[in-house]
Design an enzyme around this catalytic site. Sequence first.
Site, short mmCIF file in Angstrom:
data_model
loop_
_atom_site.label_atom_id
_atom_site.label_comp_id
_atom_site.label_asym_id
_atom_site.label_seq_id
_atom_site.Cartn_x
_atom_site.Cartn_y
_atom_site.Cartn_z
N GLU A 27 -39.41 -32.93 -16.34
CA GLU A 27 -40.60 -33.10 -15.48
C GLU A 27 -41.32 -31.76 -15.49
O GLU A 27 -40.92 -30.83 -14.79
CB GLU A 27 -40.16 -33.48 -14.06
N CYS A 81 -47.61 -29.73 -8.94
CA CYS A 81 -47.66 -29.98 -10.39
C CYS A 81 -48.76 -30.96 -10.75
O CYS A 81 -49.34 -30.87 -11.82
CB CYS A 81 -46.31 -30.49 -10.88
P1 NAD Z 1 -39.72 -22.65 -13.52
O1 NAD Z 1 -39.69 -23.41 -14.80
O2 NAD Z 1 -39.96 -21.19 -13.56
O3 NAD Z 1 -38.31 -22.81 -12.75
C1 NAD Z 1 -37.74 -24.08 -12.46
C2 NAD Z 1 -36.23 -23.96 -12.32
O4 NAD Z 1 -35.69 -23.58 -13.59
C3 NAD Z 1 -35.76 -22.90 -11.33
O5 NAD Z 1 -34.66 -23.41 -10.60
C4 NAD Z 1 -35.31 -21.76 -12.24
O6 NAD Z 1 -34.30 -20.95 -11.68
C5 NAD Z 1 -34.77 -22.52 -13.42
N1 NAD Z 1 -34.73 -21.75 -14.68
C6 NAD Z 1 -35.36 -20.60 -15.00
N2 NAD Z 1 -35.07 -20.25 -16.27
C7 NAD Z 1 -34.23 -21.19 -16.75
C8 NAD Z 1 -33.60 -21.41 -18.02
N3 NAD Z 1 -33.74 -20.57 -19.05
N4 NAD Z 1 -32.84 -22.52 -18.16
C9 NAD Z 1 -32.69 -23.38 -17.15
N5 NAD Z 1 -33.26 -23.25 -15.94
C10 NAD Z 1 -34.03 -22.15 -15.74
O7 NAD Z 1 -40.76 -23.40 -12.60
P2 NAD Z 1 -41.27 -23.03 -11.14
O8 NAD Z 1 -42.11 -21.80 -11.21
O9 NAD Z 1 -40.12 -23.05 -10.17
O10 NAD Z 1 -42.19 -24.30 -10.84
C11 NAD Z 1 -43.50 -24.39 -11.27
C12 NAD Z 1 -43.64 -25.28 -12.50
O11 NAD Z 1 -42.98 -26.51 -12.30
C13 NAD Z 1 -45.09 -25.62 -12.78
O12 NAD Z 1 -45.32 -25.56 -14.16
C14 NAD Z 1 -45.20 -27.06 -12.29
O13 NAD Z 1 -46.21 -27.81 -12.90
C15 NAD Z 1 -43.85 -27.58 -12.61
N6 NAD Z 1 -43.55 -28.71 -11.76
C16 NAD Z 1 -43.45 -29.94 -12.32
C17 NAD Z 1 -43.19 -31.03 -11.51
C18 NAD Z 1 -43.07 -32.42 -12.05
O14 NAD Z 1 -42.61 -33.27 -11.32
N7 NAD Z 1 -43.46 -32.67 -13.28
C19 NAD Z 1 -43.03 -30.85 -10.13
C20 NAD Z 1 -43.13 -29.57 -9.62
C21 NAD Z 1 -43.38 -28.50 -10.44
#
Ligand code: NAD
Length: 467
Positions: A215, A249
Site C-alpha cells: 500500500e 496517502c
Molecule cells: P515510510 O515508507 O518511510 O515508512 C513506513 C514504515 O516502513 C515505517 O514503519 C518504517 O519504519 C518502515 N521502514 C523503513 N525502512 C524500511 C525498510 N527498509 N524495510 C522495511 N520497512 C521499513 O513511510 P511513512 O513516511 O511512514 O509514510 C508516508 C508514506 O506512506 C507516503 O508515501 C504515503 O503515501 C504512504 N501511505 C500509503 C498508504 C496507503 O494506504 N496506500 C497509507 C498511508 C501512507
Amino acid sequence: MDTTPISALAPTLTRLRTAWQAHKPDLAQRRDDLRRLRSAFKARLDEMTRVIAADFGHRSLDESRIADGMTVLNDIDHLLTHLPRWMRPQRVPVGWRFWPGRAWIEPHPLGVVGVIAPWNYPVNLALIPLATAIAAGNHVYLKPSEHTPRTSAFLRELLAHVFPPERVDVATGGADVGAAFAALPFDHLVFTGSTAVGRKVMAAAAANLTPLTLELGGKSPALLCDDFPLEQAAARIATGKWFNCGQTCIAPDYVLVPADRRDALVDALRQQVQARYGAALDNLDDYTRIINDGQYARLQGYLDDARAHGVAIIPLAGQADPSRRLLPPTVLLDPDDATRVMQEEIFGPLLPLKSYRTLDEAIAYINSHDRPLALYPFTHDRARLRQILDATLAGGVSINDTLFHFAIGNLPFGGVGPSGMGAYHGRAGFDAMSKALPVFRQARLTAGDLLRPPYARVRWLLDRIVR
Ligand code: NAD
C-alpha cells in the site's frame, strides 16, 4: 519507546508460527478476538486521540476519532458481519467430463502475517490490516512507525491486553528494524508506506518468496470539469486536502482545473479554508501540525524550489510557524514538471492548481505520470466521467468527492503500479490473507478410472471426451 532488538524478531516469528500451527483459530475464536479488540479499542478511543495528538505536536482530536477510530470500528463490524459467509466453502461446478466428482474452494488461514505501518494514520493503518489478518485466521506480527512512538506504545499495550503474545506481537524501531522485519519469512506481509521503501520491502520479501500487499503513495489528482459547481468542489477538495494537514496517502495531491476557472477556484478554496480554520489560522484545535522537523523542512524545500522557479505561492490563511511546525493551507499556481512539488508526492498542505484547456489535455497529463493511488473526477456529465474512467487507471476513485472510497468496507483498497499492489479492506483483505484452497473429491465410480493405458482399449471413450 524501546526498540525491539533485531535478534528477537526471528524467535518471535517462530513463537507465533508454532502456536498457530498448534491451534489455528476457528470461527468462534476469530469472532471472539475481533469483539474483544473492538471493545478494548472503543474504551480507549479518547486516550488514543490524545496520544496521537502528542505524537504530532497537535492533531485534531476529532479527525483522529474519525480517521483512526470510526474507520477501524467500522471495518471490524464489517468483518464480524460477513466472516461466517466468507469462511464457508464454495461449491463450484466440475463440468460433465468430471461427473460425478465434486469440487469446492475453502479459505484457509496462511499462518503469520507481518504488518508494517506508517505514521500518518498510525492506528488505522496498523489495526485494519491486523483485524483483517485475524479475521482470516492468522497470527500477526506488527511493526508500527518509529515517528509516532507514543501511539506505538499505545498499540503495544492495547494488543497485549487483547491477545496472548503467541497470537499477536509488536516490534518497534526504525528503518533498521523495518528492514530486518521485512526480511522475515512471513506467510504474507502487508506494507503501508512510501513507494521508495516499498521497493526495498519487495526486494527483501523476494528472498523468501513472501507474498505481499504493498500500500504505497504517489500523486493523486483531482480533475475538476467545467460543469461542476465550484463552491462544492472547493469544499470537498478542501476536506480531502487539509484533513490531517494533507498528510494523507489519498489526499488530492494537485488539482487539474479548466484555465478559466483557476482564479475562481483559488477564491473558493480561500473561503473554505478561512471558514474552517479562521483567516488568521487561529482555529488551531482543528488544524493538524506537520509530524516532525524533517517533514516540515521537506515541504518548506518544495516552496523554496517553486519560488525559485517563479511559481506564484498563495497562503490561504495565517502564517507559517516552523517552531510549532504549523504550515498553512497554500496553493501554488501552475508549477511545471521541473518543480519538486510536481515531481514528488506532497504529503502536506500544499496544493498545486494546474490549468488545462481541454479534457484530453488533462487526461494526457495524468497518463504521462505514474498511475495514482486515487483519482477524483468532479463532473455530473456522464459521458465525460466515462471518458475519464476509461482513459485513466488509478488505485481507487471517488467521484465528485475525495477520500470516501477508502471508508467503504465493500470496496477493495489498494494502488496500481507504483502506487501499490494487491488490496485489502473487507472481503479483498480476507482473500489476500487466506489461501483459497481448491479441492476436488472423486466419486466412488468414475469414468476417470478408465483413462489408463493401454489407451487403445478406451479410445471409444476418449473420442467422446476429447471433443
Ligand atoms: P515510510 O515508507 O518511510 O515508512 C513506513 C514504515 O516502513 C515505517 O514503519 C518504517 O519504519 C518502515 N521502514 C523503513 N525502512 C524500511 C525498510 N527498509 N524495510 C522495511 N520497512 C521499513 O513511510 P511513512 O513516511 O511512514 O509514510 C508516508 C508514506 O506512506 C507516503 O508515501 C504515503 O503515501 C504512504 N501511505 C500509503 C498508504 C496507503 O494506504 N496506500 C497509507 C498511508 C501512507
